[in-house]
Design an enzyme around this catalytic site. Sequence first.
Site, short mmCIF file in Angstrom:
data_model
loop_
_atom_site.label_atom_id
_atom_site.label_comp_id
_atom_site.label_asym_id
_atom_site.label_seq_id
_atom_site.Cartn_x
_atom_site.Cartn_y
_atom_site.Cartn_z
N GLN A 61 0.84 -1.20 0.00
CA GLN A 61 0.00 0.00 0.00
C GLN A 61 0.88 1.26 0.00
O GLN A 61 1.69 1.47 0.92
CB GLN A 61 -0.92 0.02 1.22
CG GLN A 61 -2.02 1.06 1.05
CD GLN A 61 -2.78 1.35 2.32
OE1 GLN A 61 -2.17 1.49 3.38
NE2 GLN A 61 -4.09 1.47 2.22
N TYR A 110 -5.73 10.82 4.53
CA TYR A 110 -4.32 11.09 4.21
C TYR A 110 -4.24 11.95 2.94
O TYR A 110 -5.26 12.44 2.46
CB TYR A 110 -3.54 9.77 4.14
CG TYR A 110 -3.54 9.08 5.50
CD1 TYR A 110 -2.95 9.70 6.61
CD2 TYR A 110 -4.18 7.87 5.70
CE1 TYR A 110 -2.99 9.12 7.88
CE2 TYR A 110 -4.21 7.27 6.97
CZ TYR A 110 -3.61 7.90 8.05
OH TYR A 110 -3.65 7.34 9.30
N ARG A 134 -7.71 2.32 -2.66
CA ARG A 134 -8.54 2.29 -1.46
C ARG A 134 -9.19 3.65 -1.23
O ARG A 134 -8.51 4.68 -1.23
CB ARG A 134 -7.68 1.94 -0.25
CG ARG A 134 -8.52 1.59 0.97
CD ARG A 134 -7.65 1.21 2.15
NE ARG A 134 -8.32 0.21 2.98
CZ ARG A 134 -8.09 0.04 4.27
NH1 ARG A 134 -7.18 0.78 4.90
NH2 ARG A 134 -8.73 -0.88 4.96
N GLY A 164 -9.34 -6.88 8.77
CA GLY A 164 -8.19 -6.21 9.38
C GLY A 164 -7.83 -6.81 10.71
O GLY A 164 -7.06 -7.78 10.80
N ARG A 165 -8.42 -6.26 11.79
CA ARG A 165 -8.04 -6.68 13.13
C ARG A 165 -8.08 -8.19 13.37
O ARG A 165 -7.20 -8.71 14.04
CB ARG A 165 -8.88 -5.92 14.17
CG ARG A 165 -8.35 -4.50 14.38
CD ARG A 165 -9.33 -3.62 15.13
NE ARG A 165 -10.53 -3.41 14.33
CZ ARG A 165 -11.49 -2.54 14.65
NH1 ARG A 165 -11.40 -1.83 15.74
NH2 ARG A 165 -12.54 -2.40 13.87
C1 PHB Z 1 -2.57 4.20 11.33
O1 PHB Z 1 -1.35 4.19 11.24
O2 PHB Z 1 -3.14 4.26 12.41
C2 PHB Z 1 -3.35 4.13 10.09
C3 PHB Z 1 -2.69 4.01 8.91
C4 PHB Z 1 -3.40 3.95 7.74
C5 PHB Z 1 -4.77 4.00 7.78
C6 PHB Z 1 -5.43 4.10 8.97
C7 PHB Z 1 -4.72 4.16 10.14
O3 PHB Z 1 -5.46 3.96 6.65
#
Ligand code: PHB
Length: 367
Positions: free
Chosen positions: A105, A186, A233, A323-324
């Site tokens: 990414q 971002y 994304r 994810g988690r």
């Molecule tokens: C994070 O570093 O907390 C983080 C990075 C990328 C994301 C979301 C959170 O898209």
Amino acid sequence: MTNTETAKSDLFSPVMLGPIQLANRIVMAPLTRSRAGDHDVPSELAIEYYVQRATAGLIIAEATQVSPQGKGYVFTPGIYSDDQVQAWKKITSAVHAVGGKIFLQLWHVGRISHPSLQPDGALPVAPSAIKPEGQAYTTAGFVPLLTPRALATSEMPEIVQQYRTGAENALAAGFDGVEIHAANGYLLDQFLRDKTNQRNDAYGGSIENRARLLMEVTAAVVGVWGGERVGIRLSPVSTFGDIADSNPEALFTHVVKALNHFNLVYLHVIEGETGGARNLPGAFDPQILHRLFNGLYMANNGYDLNLAADARDEQRADLVAFGRPFISNPDLVERLRVKAPLAEPDPATMYGGGAAGYIDYPTMKTA
Ligand code: PHB
């Protein structure tokens, strides 16, 4: 619970991702784990971490800064130096050796940074000098985010070049493809949304102008990889990173239509609030974007087995990213397949530290 029942879903069947055959439709979402070493070089531990999770149909490696300027947190890895490329090469080789597939990414945080993380202690850069609410994670702990410096129009080619270099380095490092991170508040998302982009040059104002940087970056990355190995994304209705837009449906409808020009292999959508509610009052339905997009649709955010299997049955997703659950269940695909219980991740070891909470979560077999 017994392990005799298996889930009946084509989630567990192979699928083509452009030219790449994935063993299943389950994707490991990009996860910041903050374990990189000096000079933003990925940790040796990351080799084992990703190998343990390589039964995912696709791994999307953690968000990785395309330049020193793109960094916004301590201990996140980069893809702008030879040392970083060599370290990533060990990771991609090890993942491939066990039959896995891995994308990188490409990340620039824009204003979500701090001078202590920036080259020469500079201010973070952004479309406009608008201070985000929130805190930066620095070597001195959490500190308030500051008002960023607005990029000059003349600096835009240099930003695009950072992504092109990241894409070239990812190719040299042996990845199967790359994901452009245009989500979560971002840099690219900051340009898209009118809360953070108040420019009056060709990169601000109209939706077309706000999408210009993303299209230039996508063209550069596709120029390196070809569209069939590039995903993107988006988090169209998320406010993560103190971000918002006055008309997200119009904005992201335009963005997806414009992206179709590049024949990208997938669109990865964070449905709802990043890491939070999937259904937000008044938010538009991400299936609008799914229907518009001409590649595969990867759904993300709060999925469990039932939600994912339903999404497949009802054709609301081609791929489902978790994810988690992948933090604490290295064998997540097998656990979902046999409907085994999932382990919960320990929040204390999610970010930073070493092997503990990173490569020591057991599989069902070793548990
Ligand atoms: C994070 O570093 O907390 C983080 C990075 C990328 C994301 C979301 C959170 O898209």
